[in-house]
Design a protein around this motif. Structure first.
Motif, PDB file in Angstrom:
ATOM      1  N   ARG A 257      79.028  28.718  38.616  1.00  0.00           N
ATOM      2  CA  ARG A 257      79.692  30.359  39.052  1.00  0.00           C
ATOM      3  C   ARG A 257      80.245  30.098  37.639  1.00  0.00           C
ATOM      4  N   THR A 258      80.992  29.329  36.852  1.00  0.00           N
ATOM      5  CA  THR A 258      81.446  29.180  36.596  1.00  0.00           C
ATOM      6  C   THR A 258      80.719  29.025  34.626  1.00  0.00           C
ATOM      7  N   GLY A 259      80.095  28.330  34.688  1.00  0.00           N
ATOM      8  CA  GLY A 259      79.090  27.315  33.697  1.00  0.00           C
ATOM      9  C   GLY A 259      79.795  26.193  32.917  1.00  0.00           C
ATOM     10  N   GLU A 260      80.859  26.250  33.861  1.00  0.00           N
ATOM     11  CA  GLU A 260      81.912  24.679  33.683  1.00  0.00           C
ATOM     12  C   GLU A 260      80.651  23.834  33.416  1.00  0.00           C
TER      13      GLU A 260
END
Lengths: 92, 106
Positions: A65-68
């Motif tokens: 979702r965040t690409g983190e």
């Protein structure tokens, strides 16, 4: 087929056994397989298949979702390889 | 690349022995019942049924389509016919049990 349906079938085929004994037989079998894998052992049931444990290396994953970037630690996963006889039976 | 650190392999014989110790049937009958459990599971899977053992895992049959494979030695194309394969999905209980004991000494 669920575990309780499996127990019911076995109880029907073995009317001389108490239902609770059939339950214990089925539970014992799956508990033994689980415990063996938890020790790192292999379980080989000729004609049916073999259970083993594989190690997945630690890796850097990503939160989709965040690409983190997130660290995923090394873990163990149970693995089943279908036996030849069972594989053939699925395809007849 | 299994773990198998102790190098032990559990077979039908050990399962029968556990059933013998746990339930108190004869050794012969314990062995027969281990076989019956596997036979019932095989029969259900051969009928195309899913076999779901709570807190252990589920076995399901998946249909695979036709594809073109290759002989890795010669590089020749070989058709792989449509077939059914068995998939085992371990339950979270089993995965957690394995990681609880093995991850410590990894």
């Amino acid at each position: 087929m669920t575990k309780s349906e499996l127990i019911a079938r076995l109880a029907e085929a073995n009317p001389h056994l108490f239902q609770r004994d059939v339950e214990r037989i089925v539970s014992t079998i799956f508990d033994e397989i689980s415990n063996a894998l938890a020790r790192g052992d292999r379980v080989e049931l000729r004609g049916f298949g073999a259970f083993s444990v594989k190690q997945r290396e630690a890796r850097v994953g990503r939160n989709p979702r965040t690409g983190e970037a997130v660290k995923v630690s090394s873990k163990f996963v149970p693995f089943f390889k279908t036996g030849k006889l069972l594989r053939d039976k699925l395809n007849t | 690349m299994g773990v198998n650190m102790a190098g032990h392999t559990v077979t039908r014989a050990q399962l029968s022995e556990s059933v013998y110790e746990e339930v108190g049937l004869s050794r012969n009958e314990s062995a027969e019942l281990v076989e019956s459990v596997l036979d019932e599971m095989i029969a259900a899977l051969a009928r195309g049924e899913m076999v779901k053992i709570s807190s252990f895992g589920s076995f399901s049959v998946r249909q695979k389509g036709r594809r073109v494979g290759r002989n890795p030695k010669t590089g020749d194309e070989v058709p792989i016919l449509p077939r059914k394969v068995l998939v085992f999905r371990p339950s979270h209980v089993l995965k957690n049990q394995i990681n609880a004991t093995l991850s410590d000494d990894a």
